[in-house]
Enzyme design. Sequence first.
Site, PDB file in Angstrom:
ATOM      1  N   GLY A  18       0.785  -1.228   0.000  1.00 29.12           N
ATOM      2  CA  GLY A  18       0.000   0.000   0.000  1.00 29.12           C
ATOM      3  C   GLY A  18       0.814   1.275   0.000  1.00 29.12           C
ATOM      4  N   SER A  19       2.031   1.253  -0.578  1.00 29.80           N
ATOM      5  CA  SER A  19       2.811   2.502  -0.585  1.00 29.80           C
ATOM      6  C   SER A  19       2.122   3.556  -1.454  1.00 29.80           C
ATOM      7  CB  SER A  19       4.247   2.262  -1.048  1.00 29.80           C
ATOM      8  OG  SER A  19       4.314   1.989  -2.425  1.00 29.80           O
ATOM      9  N   ASN A  20       1.490   3.129  -2.527  1.00 34.31           N
ATOM     10  CA  ASN A  20       0.733   4.092  -3.339  1.00 34.31           C
ATOM     11  C   ASN A  20      -0.478   4.618  -2.564  1.00 34.31           C
ATOM     12  OD1 ASN A  20       1.683   4.492  -6.278  1.00 34.31           O
ATOM     13  ND2 ASN A  20       1.983   2.310  -5.915  1.00 34.31           N
ATOM     14  N   LEU A  91      -4.963  -7.172  -6.908  1.00 32.42           N
ATOM     15  CA  LEU A  91      -4.603  -8.411  -7.597  1.00 32.42           C
ATOM     16  C   LEU A  91      -5.739  -9.038  -8.406  1.00 32.42           C
ATOM     17  CD1 LEU A  91      -1.981 -10.066  -7.590  1.00 32.42           C
ATOM     18  CD2 LEU A  91      -2.860 -11.318  -5.625  1.00 32.42           C
ATOM     19  N   ASN A 108      -6.696   2.390 -12.885  1.00 30.25           N
ATOM     20  CA  ASN A 108      -5.705   1.427 -12.403  1.00 30.25           C
ATOM     21  C   ASN A 108      -4.306   1.957 -12.696  1.00 30.25           C
ATOM     22  OD1 ASN A 108      -4.621  -1.186 -11.571  1.00 30.25           O
ATOM     23  ND2 ASN A 108      -4.323  -1.635 -13.749  1.00 30.25           N
ATOM     24  N   HIS A 110      -0.451   0.526 -13.550  1.00 29.30           N
ATOM     25  CA  HIS A 110       0.284  -0.685 -13.925  1.00 29.30           C
ATOM     26  C   HIS A 110       1.771  -0.345 -14.003  1.00 29.30           C
ATOM     27  CE1 HIS A 110       0.729  -4.687 -15.517  1.00 29.30           C
ATOM     28  NE2 HIS A 110       1.587  -4.195 -16.385  1.00 29.30           N
ATOM     29  N   ASP A 151      -5.682  -4.876 -17.779  1.00 28.24           N
ATOM     30  CA  ASP A 151      -4.698  -3.855 -18.172  1.00 28.24           C
ATOM     31  C   ASP A 151      -4.944  -3.304 -19.578  1.00 28.24           C
ATOM     32  OD1 ASP A 151      -3.367  -4.293 -15.741  1.00 28.24           O
ATOM     33  OD2 ASP A 151      -2.228  -5.948 -16.606  1.00 28.24           O
ATOM     34  N   GLU A 180       5.531   6.201  -9.695  1.00 22.72           N
ATOM     35  CA  GLU A 180       4.126   6.073  -9.265  1.00 22.72           C
ATOM     36  C   GLU A 180       3.807   7.104  -8.195  1.00 22.72           C
ATOM     37  OE1 GLU A 180       3.253   1.412 -10.264  1.00 22.72           O
ATOM     38  OE2 GLU A 180       3.813   1.865  -8.207  1.00 22.72           O
TER      39      GLU A 180
HETATM   40  C1  GAR Z   1       2.532  -1.027  -7.800  1.00 29.30           C
HETATM   41  O1  GAR Z   1       3.815  -0.971  -8.354  1.00 29.30           O
HETATM   42  C2  GAR Z   1       1.479  -1.172  -8.894  1.00 29.30           C
HETATM   43  O2  GAR Z   1       1.833  -0.561 -10.094  1.00 29.30           O
HETATM   44  C3  GAR Z   1       1.417  -2.660  -9.055  1.00 29.30           C
HETATM   45  O3  GAR Z   1       1.489  -3.157  -7.750  1.00 29.30           O
HETATM   46  C4  GAR Z   1       2.349  -2.294  -6.974  1.00 29.30           C
HETATM   47  C5  GAR Z   1       1.705  -2.055  -5.621  1.00 29.30           C
HETATM   48  O4  GAR Z   1       2.616  -1.396  -4.773  1.00 29.30           O
HETATM   49  N1  GAR Z   1       0.223  -3.063  -9.741  1.00 29.30           N
HETATM   50  C6  GAR Z   1       0.168  -4.089 -10.591  1.00 29.30           C
HETATM   51  O5  GAR Z   1       1.128  -4.804 -10.812  1.00 29.30           O
HETATM   52  C7  GAR Z   1      -1.168  -4.290 -11.283  1.00 29.30           C
HETATM   53  N2  GAR Z   1      -1.075  -5.230 -12.360  1.00 29.30           N
HETATM   54  P1  GAR Z   1       2.146  -0.738  -3.416  1.00 29.30           P
HETATM   55  O6  GAR Z   1       1.327  -1.782  -2.648  1.00 29.30           O
HETATM   56  O7  GAR Z   1       3.410  -0.411  -2.705  1.00 29.30           O
HETATM   57  O8  GAR Z   1       1.334   0.480  -3.739  1.00 29.30           O
END
Ligand code: GAR
Length: 198
Positions: A18-20, A91, A108, A110, A151, A180
């Site tokens: 969940g850093s985003n 996911l 989303n 990616h 995607d 991101e």
């Molecule tokens: C992110 O890099 C995002 O782009 C990716 O999961 C990561 C989650 O990081 N998403 C995918 O791969 C979707 N197909 P986070 O939990 O640190 O935010």
Amino acid sequence: MSGLSSKIQMAIFASGTGSNAQKIIEYFNDNPQIKVGLIVSNKPEAGVLNIAKEEGIPSLVIDKEKFFKGNAYVDELKEKGIDFIVLAGFLWKIPSLLIKAYPNRMINIHPALLPKYGGKGMYGSRVHETVISAKEKESGITIHYVDDLYDHGKIIFQAKCAVEENDTPETLAKKIHLLEHENFSRIIEQSAKNIVKT
Ligand code: GAR
């Protein structure tokens, strides 16, 4: 906009650390128009749920059967006044029922330059391993609307970074996360504001 609040209420769906989500929550903390109203996860142990707790944001852990064979949580999300959905490392594939309930209101992120390196199973470090094995010279991020294919929806924004010869999936993941964190919240803000006009 929802009748429950004058702000646009946003739900963040996330399966992992969940850093985003953390960055998005911080960005919209004092925003007069948009609010993070809910964190949704498919994993009870996901780090993002701790973030929700610390930030005092309500959370919802969803059940697989209900998500894919039930109402895809459309009623719950509408009842909670959710106007806009952000997938930040989520996911599971989003069921059609939910996509139809949020037309142009679900985006989303990616961790690659779509249309390359997307699709089923392309998640997190798998994406970076594949990009490096293919000897790509650059990678990046794609922010897009969600449609019925993995995607695939209309691309809103992309940003690139170099893939150096000595990059590993871990070092590339760091560069991608930086991109991101720098861009996602701002693009979310632009896209969420658009829904007021439609
Ligand atoms: C992110 O890099 C995002 O782009 C990716 O999961 C990561 C989650 O990081 N998403 C995918 O791969 C979707 N197909 P986070 O939990 O640190 O935010």
